[in-house]
Design a protein around this motif. Sequence first.
Motif, PDB file in Angstrom:
ATOM      1  N   GLY A   1       0.839  -1.242  -0.042  1.00 38.29           N
ATOM      2  CA  GLY A   1      -0.119  -0.115  -0.020  1.00 38.29           C
ATOM      3  C   GLY A   1       0.681   1.256   0.092  1.00 38.29           C
ATOM      4  O   GLY A   1       0.613   2.250  -0.582  1.00 38.29           O
ATOM      5  N   LEU A   2       1.815   1.280   0.575  1.00 39.24           N
ATOM      6  CA  LEU A   2       2.695   2.484   0.788  1.00 39.24           C
ATOM      7  C   LEU A   2       3.430   2.787  -0.293  1.00 39.24           C
ATOM      8  O   LEU A   2       3.801   3.711  -1.019  1.00 39.24           O
ATOM      9  CB  LEU A   2       3.912   2.178   1.858  1.00 39.24           C
TER      10      LEU A   2
ATOM     11  N   TYR B   1       2.392   1.625  -3.559  1.00 39.77           N
ATOM     12  CA  TYR B   1       1.281   2.287  -4.401  1.00 39.77           C
ATOM     13  C   TYR B   1       0.982   3.926  -4.037  1.00 39.77           C
ATOM     14  O   TYR B   1       0.727   4.592  -5.003  1.00 39.77           O
ATOM     15  CB  TYR B   1       0.044   1.518  -4.636  1.00 39.77           C
ATOM     16  N   LEU B   2       0.865   4.032  -2.805  1.00 39.62           N
ATOM     17  CA  LEU B   2       0.743   5.465  -2.433  1.00 39.62           C
ATOM     18  C   LEU B   2       1.637   6.389  -2.915  1.00 39.62           C
ATOM     19  O   LEU B   2       1.502   7.524  -3.550  1.00 39.62           O
ATOM     20  CB  LEU B   2       0.756   5.745  -0.807  1.00 39.62           C
TER      21      LEU B   2
ATOM     22  N   CYS C   1       1.760   7.352  -6.617  1.00 41.99           N
ATOM     23  CA  CYS C   1       0.500   8.019  -7.100  1.00 41.99           C
ATOM     24  C   CYS C   1      -0.509   6.927  -7.315  1.00 41.99           C
ATOM     25  O   CYS C   1      -1.535   7.443  -8.227  1.00 41.99           O
ATOM     26  CB  CYS C   1       0.968   8.742  -7.856  1.00 41.99           C
TER      27      CYS C   1
ATOM     28  N   ARG D   1      -3.273   5.989  -6.025  1.00 39.49           N
ATOM     29  CA  ARG D   1      -3.842   6.311  -4.425  1.00 39.49           C
ATOM     30  C   ARG D   1      -5.098   5.125  -4.191  1.00 39.49           C
ATOM     31  O   ARG D   1      -5.373   4.577  -3.084  1.00 39.49           O
ATOM     32  CB  ARG D   1      -4.401   7.711  -4.384  1.00 39.49           C
TER      33      ARG D   1
ATOM     34  N   ALA E   1      -3.694   1.961  -3.287  1.00 42.17           N
ATOM     35  CA  ALA E   1      -2.961   2.149  -1.792  1.00 42.17           C
ATOM     36  C   ALA E   1      -3.895   2.077  -0.823  1.00 42.17           C
ATOM     37  O   ALA E   1      -3.859   1.451   0.310  1.00 42.17           O
ATOM     38  CB  ALA E   1      -2.191   3.632  -1.920  1.00 42.17           C
ATOM     39  N   MET E   2      -5.232   2.677  -1.228  1.00 42.95           N
ATOM     40  CA  MET E   2      -6.158   3.146  -0.002  1.00 42.95           C
ATOM     41  C   MET E   2      -6.863   1.436   0.379  1.00 42.95           C
ATOM     42  O   MET E   2      -6.777   1.170   1.349  1.00 42.95           O
ATOM     43  CB  MET E   2      -7.049   3.904  -0.462  1.00 42.95           C
TER      44      MET E   2
ATOM     45  N   TYR F   1       0.166   8.064   6.722  1.00 41.20           N
ATOM     46  CA  TYR F   1       0.798   8.348   5.456  1.00 41.20           C
ATOM     47  C   TYR F   1      -0.167   8.914   4.433  1.00 41.20           C
ATOM     48  O   TYR F   1       0.404   9.858   3.732  1.00 41.20           O
ATOM     49  CB  TYR F   1       1.233   7.028   4.853  1.00 41.20           C
ATOM     50  N   ILE F   2      -1.442   8.666   4.402  1.00 39.82           N
ATOM     51  CA  ILE F   2      -2.248   9.421   3.909  1.00 39.82           C
ATOM     52  C   ILE F   2      -2.394  10.831   4.013  1.00 39.82           C
ATOM     53  O   ILE F   2      -2.412  11.578   3.160  1.00 39.82           O
ATOM     54  CB  ILE F   2      -3.716   8.830   3.551  1.00 39.82           C
TER      55      ILE F   2
ATOM     56  N   GLU G   1       0.527  12.537   2.958  1.00 44.34           N
ATOM     57  CA  GLU G   1       0.594  13.128   1.497  1.00 44.34           C
ATOM     58  C   GLU G   1      -0.480  13.919   1.124  1.00 44.34           C
ATOM     59  O   GLU G   1      -0.164  15.033   0.400  1.00 44.34           O
ATOM     60  CB  GLU G   1       0.284  11.816   0.563  1.00 44.34           C
TER      61      GLU G   1
ATOM     62  N   ARG H   1      -9.856   9.252   2.501  1.00 47.19           N
ATOM     63  CA  ARG H   1      -9.274   7.862   2.328  1.00 47.19           C
ATOM     64  C   ARG H   1      -8.622   7.394   3.711  1.00 47.19           C
ATOM     65  O   ARG H   1      -8.646   6.218   3.893  1.00 47.19           O
ATOM     66  CB  ARG H   1      -8.021   8.150   1.433  1.00 47.19           C
TER      67      ARG H   1
END
Length: 495
Positions: free
Chosen positions: A184-185, A187-188, A191, A193, A196-197, A216-217, A220, A244
């Motif tokens: 997830g991190l 992909y976050l 970009c 998202r 990632a979510m 982390y969300i 960003e 998110r």
Amino acid sequence: MATPLVAIVRLAAASRVLVLTLSLLARLLFHPYDTSASLHPPCLSSPFFPLSASCSNSTTAAISSLAVWDGVHFARAAECGYEYEQSFAFFPLLPASIALLSRSLLAPLVPMLGYRAVLVISGHVLNNVAFVAAAAYFYRLSVLILKDSGAAYRASVLFCFNPASVFYSSLYSESLYALFSLGGLFYLFSCSRTIAMIMLALSGSARSNGALNAGYICFEALLQAYDASIQKKRPMALVTGFLRSTFIFLPFFAFQAYGYLNICLHRDTDELRPWCKAKLPLLYSFIQSHYWGVGFLRYFQVKQLPNFLLASPVLSLAVYSIVHYTKLIHQLFRSTSIREQIIATVEGRLVQAYGSSDVATVLKSEFSTRLNNKKQGNTEVKNRKSVATKATSASLDGNVSTGRIVGDNEDECPLLVLPFILHLTFMTFTAFFVMHVQVSTRFLSASPPIYWAASRILAPARGGSYKRWGYFIIVYFIAYILLGSLLFPNFYPFT
């Protein structure tokens, strides 16, 4: 010649074979301290596979007994559901996953071995495969954040042979948590998202601390909001970031609601458990406090000193990581303004540092086009172009022979390291002051900065004290793999 990513995948698979082999040998050579794992009381309700009750041969019993410590609870939840209050301490992703695997691909084995034995097999297969995937994401994330392929590779090797390795190859939730949190991190910060979510939310379904990944969300979203304010745009990132983050918390609260419905609802007031009457009825915190004695400073007892010693290596490495990167981030803010760092971070993330030279060229061209499309008369745009172009050039024009992607200073620290350090700081504080401290070894085992810092110490051409501490790190990792593989499968206390 294999690429670094392929090499990491192979090492991760080899490390799982090593740990499983050591664990099985230890189980064959030594008698378990506690044999209660072989006991198999019937479910309070009808099991999914009624045939499982008739399978009681020695092979079935031997396989079923491989679920030890928390693995017993995960296997029980997968077979019988959440029957007891304390079983809600074990989050549902692992039980649901192994139940699904046992009822689908491995269902033909149930009549021969029994459902519980197949659940145990499913858990081991699932977690070892998940660990290999997690190691691949760890490497990709490390390259993306550190912009140093050499450091990322060394850190990934350490992760493959981490001190909590035995838990990643047994019926525990560490592998699934690592897979979805690291993935997830990645992909976050690439970009992607939405992916990632979803993955970060799944990490919260595996372990309670997965909900912390919402931070982390938020980080960003704050970067994007600050960047938007500079461009005099509406900071919509704060709204989307909030939504998110709320989504990532949903699995935790949904599971608490499920517990409330099962234990508290439709009961007389006199029969209600104490936590049911609270203004915010959180079952998880009650279970941790009531059944396991978890609480602030409650573990600070003389008799627990051996457990503090057992956890001291990983806690020391975590503190070193926090101090080291805090100093580097402080130097970063002293050398350039926060505004410049945020612009460089937001715009520079268009470049994927781990990509091939052809991909990097395309991305660099796309990056330049995006900047050139802005109004030429806008001074702010020109400043942003200057700052971001420097960051892009630094990311792309590395030394290929050494694997370095950003600059020549080994102590460079990108701004994106900051949320990882904040997360590790909170986790370390919680592990030392609140939790059973010996759990720190596996509780912190999926935290990237620990391996990044250890990778720095183990970097080539670092002499003196660094070389000496590097030997300590290697000995620590090897010793805990051996100890864990010997003690944990035989139901002896480890972490």
